[in-house]
Design an enzyme around this catalytic site. Structure first.
Site, PDB file in Angstrom:
ATOM      1  N   ILE A 118      31.355  27.429  31.411  1.00 65.78           N
ATOM      2  CA  ILE A 118      32.682  26.833  31.562  1.00 65.78           C
ATOM      3  C   ILE A 118      33.790  27.803  31.181  1.00 65.78           C
ATOM      4  CG2 ILE A 118      31.846  24.483  31.214  1.00 65.78           C
ATOM      5  CD1 ILE A 118      32.779  24.682  28.303  1.00 65.78           C
ATOM      6  N   GLY A 121      33.951  35.362  28.428  1.00 70.68           N
ATOM      7  CA  GLY A 121      34.598  36.337  27.568  1.00 70.68           C
ATOM      8  C   GLY A 121      34.118  37.731  27.914  1.00 70.68           C
ATOM      9  N   GLY A 122      34.532  38.700  27.105  1.00 70.70           N
ATOM     10  CA  GLY A 122      34.151  40.074  27.384  1.00 70.70           C
ATOM     11  C   GLY A 122      32.661  40.318  27.261  1.00 70.70           C
ATOM     12  N   PHE A 123      32.012  39.615  26.325  1.00 74.43           N
ATOM     13  CA  PHE A 123      30.598  39.863  26.066  1.00 74.43           C
ATOM     14  C   PHE A 123      29.749  38.602  26.081  1.00 74.43           C
ATOM     15  CE2 PHE A 123      33.202  42.877  23.661  1.00 74.43           C
ATOM     16  CZ  PHE A 123      32.838  44.052  24.302  1.00 74.43           C
ATOM     17  N   VAL A 126      30.484  30.916  27.782  1.00 79.41           N
ATOM     18  CA  VAL A 126      30.503  29.670  27.011  1.00 79.41           C
ATOM     19  C   VAL A 126      30.002  28.530  27.890  1.00 79.41           C
ATOM     20  CG1 VAL A 126      31.932  28.029  25.738  1.00 79.41           C
ATOM     21  CG2 VAL A 126      32.415  30.480  25.600  1.00 79.41           C
ATOM     22  N   LYS A 139      27.666  29.582  22.925  1.00 86.30           N
ATOM     23  CA  LYS A 139      28.204  30.889  23.318  1.00 86.30           C
ATOM     24  C   LYS A 139      27.029  31.841  23.500  1.00 86.30           C
ATOM     25  CE  LYS A 139      30.726  34.213  20.782  1.00 86.30           C
ATOM     26  NZ  LYS A 139      31.796  34.526  19.843  1.00 86.30           N
ATOM     27  N   ASP A 228      41.659  38.127  14.791  1.00 83.18           N
ATOM     28  CA  ASP A 228      41.838  37.995  16.237  1.00 83.18           C
ATOM     29  C   ASP A 228      42.422  36.621  16.576  1.00 83.18           C
ATOM     30  OD1 ASP A 228      41.751  38.858  18.880  1.00 83.18           O
ATOM     31  OD2 ASP A 228      39.686  38.200  19.194  1.00 83.18           O
TER      32      ASP A 228
END
Length: 367
Positions: A118, A121-123, A126, A139, A228
């Site tokens: 859904i 991300g970069g790595f 999710v 994740k 972050d």
């Protein structure tokens, strides 16, 4: 004494023994260059990790009373320092050896729901999932940890930091599953805070910002720096309250309020303090507070800060002291002069000129 002999002596001590903190402190201080933990493996390493996990789970030391003796104050400071060092040690060992305490491993029936992720991300991707019949967020790391040493350490360190956090404005972390490696956390049905305010124009934005501030203040008073903070890392739960998540860059402060910068990996310029963009050697609580100021822009506009600029130009703008303009038409949403003044204070160029998070919480509570 060998590492095994020292640790065996420590394990045998009652945690209420007056010698316990002294021996534990001595072990951690002596092992700063990994003289003990680097020689352990297998069952011994697992036992040490579980032991440190149990120690760091002790309730935090209560604030000292105004009339306490200097000796009592010294004892409180020492025990607090030992537990903080313990957590840092656990985080370092888990990152170095790619190991986690047994309490971090999720058990039971875990499965993904749907035909695809859904969010991306970069790595990691999710997924919505279920764990023993309860809806959860999963994740899933997209790449092999063996391909990136920094990512490997970050994965295990994030689990250690996140697992200890307990606050209404922090997403509850349930544990880690293997094959592939996955973070499992409580499901938050309303998505990110940016999406939530877009989908709910009448949302109480001041209360959402108070939620974020409360969560961040909890981190800072727990010797943790997020590192972050941004809209994509703030999720809204089923009750409409904002919760912090994604602690991949988070760490335990080494001094009063800072952590060492070991890698620039993962920073997002639109929310990053100028001193970090300029190569500062430490990330501080003040850097988190700068990011909070950028989150204010997101909450009132539903868009990223500097939304009309490319990321590379944003870096230079922030370093040069430029900040987002005050959004038009947001006064009726709550971005009135005092709130805007608080926002401007949060992103002062000089870190020491920014307010502490407790002051921001106090302001928003009264507002």
């Amino acid at each position: 004494m060998t590492a095994s002999e020292v640790l065996q002596h420590l394990y045998l001590l009652n945690t209420s023994s007056p010698d316990f903190l002294r021996v534990l402190y001595g072990l951690i201080r002596y092992d700063e260059d990994e003289q003990y933990s680097s020689t352990l493996e297998g069952a011994e390493l697992t036992r040490l990790v579980d032991f440190l996990d149990d120690v760091r789970s002790f309730p935090p030391v209560s604030p000292p009373a105004a009339n306490q003796s200097p000796q009592a104050l010294c004892s409180i400071h020492t025990s607090d320092d030992v537990f903080r060092r313990c957590l840092r040690k656990l985080r370092a060992i888990c990152g170095c050896h790619s190991i986690l305490p047994s309490s971090h491993i999720i058990r039971g029936d875990l499965k993904r729901i749907g035909d695809g992720a859904i969010a991306f991300g970069g790595f990691a991707d999710v997924w919505q999932g279920s764990h023993d019949g309860k809806r959860v967020c999963i994740k899933v790391l997209r790449i092999s940890l063996n391909d990136d040493e920094f990512l490997t350490k970050s994965f295990y360190k994030e689990a250690v930091v996140w697992k200890r956090l307990r606050h209404p404005n922090v997403v509850p972390f349930l544990g880690v599953a293997h094959k592939p490696l996955q973070f499992v956390s409580e499901w938050m049905p309303n998505g990110t805070i940016t999406r939530y305010v877009r989908d709910n124009p009448g949302a109480d934005r001041i209360n959402l910002l108070l939620d974020v501030a409360e969560g961040l203040n909890y981190l800072h008073t727990s010797y943790t720096i997020h590192g972050d903070l941004k809209g994509p890392n703030i999720i809204v739960n089923h009750d409409g309250h904002a919760c912090l998540t994604d602690f991949g860059l988070a760490s335990i402060s080494h001094g009063i309020n800072s952590i060492r910068v070991t890698h620039a990996h993962g920073h997002t310029p639109r929310w990053t303090a100028p001193e970090i963009l300029k190569g500062a050697e430490e990330i501080t609580r003040e850097a988190d507070i700068f990011s909070f100021g950028m989150v204010v822009i997101e909450v009132f506009t539903g868009r990223h800060p500097f939304n009309d600029s490319i990321a590379t130009s944003v870096t230079f703008k922030i370093m040069d002291g430029e900040r987002p303009a005050r959004p038009q038409g947001t006064q009726e949403l709550g971005l009135v002069d005092p709130v805007w003044g608080m926002t401007v204070n949060c992103w002062q160029q000089e870190p020491t000129h920014r307010p502490i998070m407790a002051a921001v919480v106090g302001f928003l509570r009264e507002w």
